[in-house]
Design a protein around this motif. Structure first.
Motif, PDB file in Angstrom:
ATOM      1  N   GLN B  32       0.880  -1.274  -0.058  1.00 33.79           N
ATOM      2  CA  GLN B  32      -0.020   0.090  -0.076  1.00 33.79           C
ATOM      3  C   GLN B  32       0.861   1.097   0.017  1.00 33.79           C
ATOM      4  O   GLN B  32       2.154   1.182   0.323  1.00 33.79           O
ATOM      5  N   VAL B  33       0.295   2.236  -0.606  1.00 36.15           N
ATOM      6  CA  VAL B  33       1.039   3.629  -0.691  1.00 36.15           C
ATOM      7  C   VAL B  33       0.227   4.615   0.687  1.00 36.15           C
ATOM      8  O   VAL B  33      -0.656   4.794   0.553  1.00 36.15           O
ATOM      9  N   THR B  34       1.210   4.899   1.537  1.00 34.85           N
ATOM     10  CA  THR B  34       0.833   5.495   2.689  1.00 34.85           C
ATOM     11  C   THR B  34       1.460   7.036   2.424  1.00 34.85           C
ATOM     12  O   THR B  34       2.646   6.977   2.282  1.00 34.85           O
ATOM     13  N   ASP B 212      -3.403   4.889  -0.922  1.00 32.95           N
ATOM     14  CA  ASP B 212      -4.245   4.223  -0.483  1.00 32.95           C
ATOM     15  C   ASP B 212      -4.733   4.951   1.159  1.00 32.95           C
ATOM     16  O   ASP B 212      -5.802   4.427   1.385  1.00 32.95           O
ATOM     17  N   ARG B 213      -3.805   5.439   1.860  1.00 30.61           N
ATOM     18  CA  ARG B 213      -3.947   5.870   3.010  1.00 30.61           C
ATOM     19  C   ARG B 213      -3.303   7.231   3.267  1.00 30.61           C
ATOM     20  O   ARG B 213      -2.186   7.381   2.510  1.00 30.61           O
ATOM     21  N   ILE B 214      -3.884   8.235   4.089  1.00 28.28           N
ATOM     22  CA  ILE B 214      -3.186   9.303   4.182  1.00 28.28           C
ATOM     23  C   ILE B 214      -2.857   9.408   5.720  1.00 28.28           C
ATOM     24  O   ILE B 214      -4.031   9.207   6.382  1.00 28.28           O
ATOM     25  N   VAL B 215      -1.693   9.742   6.093  1.00 27.52           N
ATOM     26  CA  VAL B 215      -1.356   9.966   7.504  1.00 27.52           C
ATOM     27  C   VAL B 215      -0.834  11.714   7.619  1.00 27.52           C
ATOM     28  O   VAL B 215      -0.277  11.963   7.003  1.00 27.52           O
ATOM     29  N   ALA B 216      -1.616  12.106   8.554  1.00 28.93           N
ATOM     30  CA  ALA B 216      -1.234  13.705   8.847  1.00 28.93           C
ATOM     31  C   ALA B 216      -0.438  13.596  10.036  1.00 28.93           C
ATOM     32  O   ALA B 216      -0.786  13.205  11.140  1.00 28.93           O
ATOM     33  N   MET B 217       0.698  14.398  10.003  1.00 28.47           N
ATOM     34  CA  MET B 217       1.438  14.746  11.273  1.00 28.47           C
ATOM     35  C   MET B 217       1.270  16.205  11.651  1.00 28.47           C
ATOM     36  O   MET B 217       1.229  16.872  11.062  1.00 28.47           O
ATOM     37  N   ARG B 218       1.447  16.330  13.145  1.00 26.21           N
ATOM     38  CA  ARG B 218       1.313  17.860  13.425  1.00 26.21           C
ATOM     39  C   ARG B 218       2.113  17.792  14.823  1.00 26.21           C
ATOM     40  O   ARG B 218       1.582  16.922  15.646  1.00 26.21           O
ATOM     41  N   LEU B 225      -5.380   9.642  10.721  1.00 25.40           N
ATOM     42  CA  LEU B 225      -5.181   8.824   9.844  1.00 25.40           C
ATOM     43  C   LEU B 225      -6.420   8.449   8.794  1.00 25.40           C
ATOM     44  O   LEU B 225      -7.466   8.270   9.478  1.00 25.40           O
ATOM     45  N   PHE B 226      -6.207   8.666   7.477  1.00 23.80           N
ATOM     46  CA  PHE B 226      -7.564   8.453   6.622  1.00 23.80           C
ATOM     47  C   PHE B 226      -7.213   7.278   5.766  1.00 23.80           C
ATOM     48  O   PHE B 226      -6.261   7.200   5.068  1.00 23.80           O
ATOM     49  N   GLU B 227      -8.174   6.406   5.665  1.00 24.98           N
ATOM     50  CA  GLU B 227      -8.193   5.272   4.826  1.00 24.98           C
ATOM     51  C   GLU B 227      -9.415   4.908   4.340  1.00 24.98           C
ATOM     52  O   GLU B 227     -10.395   5.273   4.877  1.00 24.98           O
ATOM     53  N   GLY B 228      -9.624   3.961   3.675  1.00 24.77           N
ATOM     54  CA  GLY B 228     -10.872   3.525   3.004  1.00 24.77           C
ATOM     55  C   GLY B 228     -11.244   3.805   1.770  1.00 24.77           C
ATOM     56  O   GLY B 228     -10.291   4.484   0.917  1.00 24.77           O
ATOM     57  N   GLY B 235     -10.334  16.614   5.004  1.00 23.53           N
ATOM     58  CA  GLY B 235     -10.121  16.387   6.357  1.00 23.53           C
ATOM     59  C   GLY B 235      -8.559  16.097   6.864  1.00 23.53           C
ATOM     60  O   GLY B 235      -7.996  16.652   8.012  1.00 23.53           O
ATOM     61  N   ALA B 236      -7.706  15.538   5.930  1.00 24.32           N
ATOM     62  CA  ALA B 236      -6.308  15.332   5.907  1.00 24.32           C
ATOM     63  C   ALA B 236      -5.343  16.702   6.333  1.00 24.32           C
ATOM     64  O   ALA B 236      -4.991  16.797   6.981  1.00 24.32           O
ATOM     65  N   ILE B 237      -6.018  17.531   5.366  1.00 29.83           N
ATOM     66  CA  ILE B 237      -5.325  18.838   5.350  1.00 29.83           C
ATOM     67  C   ILE B 237      -5.694  19.532   6.862  1.00 29.83           C
ATOM     68  O   ILE B 237      -4.882  20.198   7.562  1.00 29.83           O
ATOM     69  N   ARG B 238      -7.071  19.525   7.370  1.00 29.79           N
ATOM     70  CA  ARG B 238      -7.438  20.180   8.452  1.00 29.79           C
ATOM     71  C   ARG B 238      -6.412  19.523   9.605  1.00 29.79           C
ATOM     72  O   ARG B 238      -6.040  19.987  10.429  1.00 29.79           O
ATOM     73  N   ALA B 239      -6.273  18.272   9.617  1.00 31.19           N
ATOM     74  CA  ALA B 239      -5.461  17.417  10.731  1.00 31.19           C
ATOM     75  C   ALA B 239      -3.974  17.735  10.647  1.00 31.19           C
ATOM     76  O   ALA B 239      -3.392  17.921  11.605  1.00 31.19           O
ATOM     77  N   MET B 240      -3.524  18.138   9.212  1.00 30.66           N
ATOM     78  CA  MET B 240      -2.142  18.317   9.184  1.00 30.66           C
ATOM     79  C   MET B 240      -1.941  20.021   9.542  1.00 30.66           C
ATOM     80  O   MET B 240      -1.259  20.460  10.142  1.00 30.66           O
TER      81      MET B 240
END
Lengths: 337, 504
Positions: B32-34, B212-218, B225-228, B235-240
């Motif tokens: 998978q591509v994370t 396949d999945r996005i992980v946001a760090m802050r 963590l966004f997957e599915g 949402g990922a950008i907001r988390a970041m």
């Protein structure tokens, strides 16, 4: 404020203490070392390398390096002899042409480095080889002196102008009659001017900024390229002044002289990094560095040390000075890394 | 349940008192591509360096295929099967060697063979190149290859080791669209082969294509963590970026006359042209992801770059500075981002750093500096900016990051400007310094236009009257900083709304 530690004191005053120690030791072994004549002799021996070293300091300040200074100086030596002996022109013409040649070489060095993006060491090394060859082409490798046979069979009839020779040989009355050579006066004046330029003017300030972080200097609106070129032109002009003084002292265009000019003056400038813990190129340090080398060599000569030990000791002193600068004052080095 | 190539639990890392990783938990499944997203200083690069053996973590554990993994150095990480392709492509290749030598570089460095067999090397290199679909003459010098091919060489070399984890750090940042497509095809193949891929990027087009999945760090932790089936990009950008704004105390002044007018400005050949107007007295923040064109806009206005097309008018006169010196003379100042590389003069003290751009102001006849004038200016700047220091003559590097930043911002506030651009002025500073700098920018804003580039949305909301959003090197949003519709703004940052053109 915390009191300065032993290391701080060693970094700041170590080299001056070492120099004072040398003077004391030499004068105990050879009392004549302390005479005014001896002092003047030291100054005279460092006058030319000191002037060259001040020029190379200007290029070190902008984080460059000029390896062509020795070759520029000997080119000026040959050029002035050619102008007076073969073209039979006067002292003023010789001096002006030499200064123009120095500025021109500096300009070309600067353009090679700034516009053509040739690394500074390589550009000036190439220029050094070029000049070493070029200065011998007009005379087919021969030294220039009055009466020499020219390629067309006639003899060169020009002579070194008396006014020109004065630059290297005249001595000024100072307390004792005929004490201070004119070249020493030139050294002192040039050293003071260089110090004022680098430390007190905005141009010197900007050059130090370029040497410390050229990118930041450019983003502060400074024309970095122009200042770099100017630094090499200063270096070229200084080297040609050194060559003029050498020609005036020798009184002939000797192809073999000036071999040590480059190494001695670079050593003086690098030793200057260590003086007063500056950890950067600076005019005062360079002058002290040149003086240090002069004292050392004069002392060794008076002790009858053979000539080959002198090069060895010069090299050893340079290495120690570089350790002072880069290892002991490591805070500066680390901060830059 | 996919097999996890890498499992990270409670990973911590601090540099001095600065905690960079504060308990990272992350799984990277095989095949998978994370995608890893995070603003500057979020801890992405430190995490990558812990994985590829450059840094050792202080606490927590990393499992590689179920076994504890704590590589003592990059070579060990490589042998264990963790391969990293760095952003700067030339870190991964030796330009002066030919392709074959580059592909076999790790084997050469191992030094088991003394003499080289040219034919065997060539065959082996061809096999490696073919495995990643790289079709080039392996006897060519790498220096003669286009950037994209060099990158494929670096990846092919990495793949020769049959890695379990491939880390790609901003791999498309210097590729054209066609070149990027080739890279994506390769990534698809590796994914199908069961390699776990950690892909660091801020390009939404890349992320949509690959993730396949996005992980946001802050702030040193995984903040989302966004997957599915359908990934929640906004949402990922907001988390970041976060937007935990509690109090924004902005009083928007009435706009003054137009200072800067930009028409049809095109920053890159394939970017959409845009218009822009800046008024005297207003503070305008430009937000957008890394690489969205904020610094490119600043560069054009400050004479560092030439635009592809467009017209810029400053106070009614055309503005096309050839270099920064001319921009400064025209009254356009730029406090550059990344202060250690672009702003601080490490060899200078505080005073000299403060007065650097305007030395002529303090110089008398023959260019001699007037000490009293310079010192007075430095004292004024220190007071205005609230720089905490022992004395003006202390070295700039003795200051904390926040105070260094105050100095390099303060140097541009010493003179009146028509347009002041601040590129990431809050980068790497503590919260107190950030508030001080922001307040000073606003307090001094009358009479000039002010443009503040900041990737972090919190910072834009704290400082600006108006917020522009950039994406794909063009302006895609313009918001008055009053009851902002953050969802809409986030979507613009992600480049997915308002019928924005997608890159081909």
């Amino acid at each position: 404020m915390t009191p300065p530690s032993i290391t701080d004191l060693a970094i700041r005053y170590g080299f001056l203490v070492l120099m004072a120690g040398l003077i004391i030791v030499f004068s105990m072994l050879r009392p004549a070392f302390l005479s005014p004549q001896s002092a003047v002799f030291i100054l005279q021996s460092v006058a030319i390398t000191g002037i060259l070293a001040l020029g190379v300091t200007a290029t070190l300040v902008v984080d460059g390096f000029d390896l062509s200074i020795g070759a520029v100086a000997t080119s000026a030596l040959m050029l002035s002899a050619y102008v007076m002996v073969i073209w039979e022109m006067g002292a003023v013409a010789a001096v002006v042409l030499c200064l123009l040649m120095g500025a021109g070489v500096g300009l070309i060095n600067g353009l090679l480095i700034v516009k053509m993006r040739v690394p500074d060491l390589l550009a000036t090394l190439g220029m050094m080889f070029l000049l070493v060859g070029l200065q011998r082409i007009p005379t087919q490798g021969n030294s220039i002196s009055t009466g020499m046979v020219l390629p067309d069979g006639s003899a060169a009839e020009g002579t070194f102008a008396p006014g020109f020779l004065m630059l290297g040989r005249h001595r000024i009355d100072f307390v004792i009659e005929d004490l201070v050579p004119l070249s020493v006066v030139f050294l002192i004046v040039i050293a003071v001017l260089t110090w004022v330029f680098l430390e007190l003017t905005r141009h010197g300030r900007v050059m130090y900024a370029i040497g410390s972080n050229a990118q930041a200097a450019a983003l502060a609106g400074i024309n970095v390229g122009r200042y770099r070129i100017a630094a090499y032109m200063i270096s070229g002009v200084m080297a040609s002044i050194g060559g003029i003084l050498l020609a005036a002292r020798l009184g002939r265009g000797d192809v073999a002289s000036g071999n040590n000019l480059l190494l001695d003056s670079v050593a003086a400038a690098l030793i200057g990094f260590a003086v007063l813990g500056a950890a950067r190129p600076n005019a005062f340090g360079t002058a002290i560095g040149a003086l240090f080398v002069g004292i050392l060599l004069q002392g060794l000569t008076m002790l009858n040390a053979p000539y080959y030990t002198q090069d060895f000791i010069k090299g050893a002193v340079l290495v120690v000075a570089l350790v002072f600068t880069f290892a002991l004052s490591g805070r500066v080095g680390r901060a830059r890394a | 349940m996919p097999r996890h190539a890498i499992t990270i639990r409670g990973l911590t890392k601090a540099f001095g008192r600065n905690a960079v990783l504060r308990g990272v938990d992350l799984d990277l499944p095989a095949g998978q591509v994370t995608v890893l997203m995070g603003a500057n200083g979020a801890g992405k690069s430190t995490l990558v360096k812990a994985l590829c053996g450059v840094h050792r973590a202080d606490g927590g554990e990393i499992l590689l295929d179920g076994a504890a993994f704590a590589p003592p150095g990059p070579a060990a990480a490589l042998r264990a099967g963790v391969v990293t392709v760095h952003q700067s492509i030339n870190d991964g290749v030796v330009p002066d060697l030919d392709v074959a030598s580059n592909l076999l570089l790790d084997e050469l460095a191992d030094g088991r063979t003394l003499f080289l067999n040219a034919r065997r090397m060539r065959d082996e290199a061809c096999r490696i190149a073919a495995a990643v679909g790289l079709d080039i003459d392996v006897t060519r010098k790498v220096a003669g290859l286009p950037l994209a091919d060099r990158q494929l060489v670096a990846i092919a070399r990495a793949m020769a080791r049959r890695p379990k984890l491939l880390i790609l750090d901003e791999p498309t940042s210097s590729l054209s669209l066609a070149e990027a497509q080739r890279l994506f095809a390769l990534i698809d193949r590796l994914r199908a082969d069961g390699v776990a891929i950690l892909y660091i990027s801020h390009r939404m087009s890349d992320i949509r294509r690959l993730a396949d999945r996005i992980v946001a760090m802050r702030d040193g932790q995984v903040s989302g963590l966004f997957e599915g089936g359908s990934l929640d990009y906004a949402g990922a950008i907001r988390a970041m970026l976060g937007h935990a704004i509690t109090e924004v105390d902005i009083t928007i002044p009435p706009p003054g006359p137009v200072v800067l007018e930009v028409a049809g400005l095109q920053l890159k050949p394939d970017a959409r042209p845009f218009d822009l107007r800046l008024h005297a007295g207003e503070v305008v923040a430009v937000t957008g992801l890394v690489g969205s064109g904020k610094s490119a806009l600043a560069g054009v206005l400050f004479g560092l770059d030439r635009p592809v097309a467009g017209r810029i008018v400053l106070d009614g006169r055309p503005h096309a500075p050839a270099d920064p010196g001319r921009a400064v003379a025209a009254g356009v100042f730029l406090a550059a981002k990344d202060r250690l590389a672009n702003a601080v003069i490490p060899g200078f003290d505080i005073q000299r750093n403060l007065t650097l751009p305007f030395t002529p102001r303090h110089a008398g006849p023959l260019g001699l500096m007037r000490r009293a004038s310079e010192r007075a200016q430095a004292l004024r700047s220190i007071r205005d900016m609230g720089v905490v220091c022992q004395g003006l003559r202390d070295g700039i590097l003795t200051l904390s990051g926040g105070n260094q930043q105050k100095v390099v911002v303060g140097r541009w506030l010493a003179e009146a400007s028509r347009l002041l651009i601040l590129d990431e002025p809050f980068q790497g500073v503590d919260i107190q310094a950030r508030q001080d700098i922001g307040r000073r920018i606003r307090d001094s804003a009358a009479g000039r236009a002010t443009l503040v580039m900041c990737a972090e949305l919190d910072e834009a909301l704290e400082v600006a009257d108006r917020i522009l959003v950039m994406s794909e090197h063009t302006i895609v949003g313009d918001h008055r900083n009053e009851a902002i519709d953050l969802t809409r703004l986030m979507a613009q940052v992600a480049g997915s709304m308002d019928g924005m053109r997608e890159p081909a």
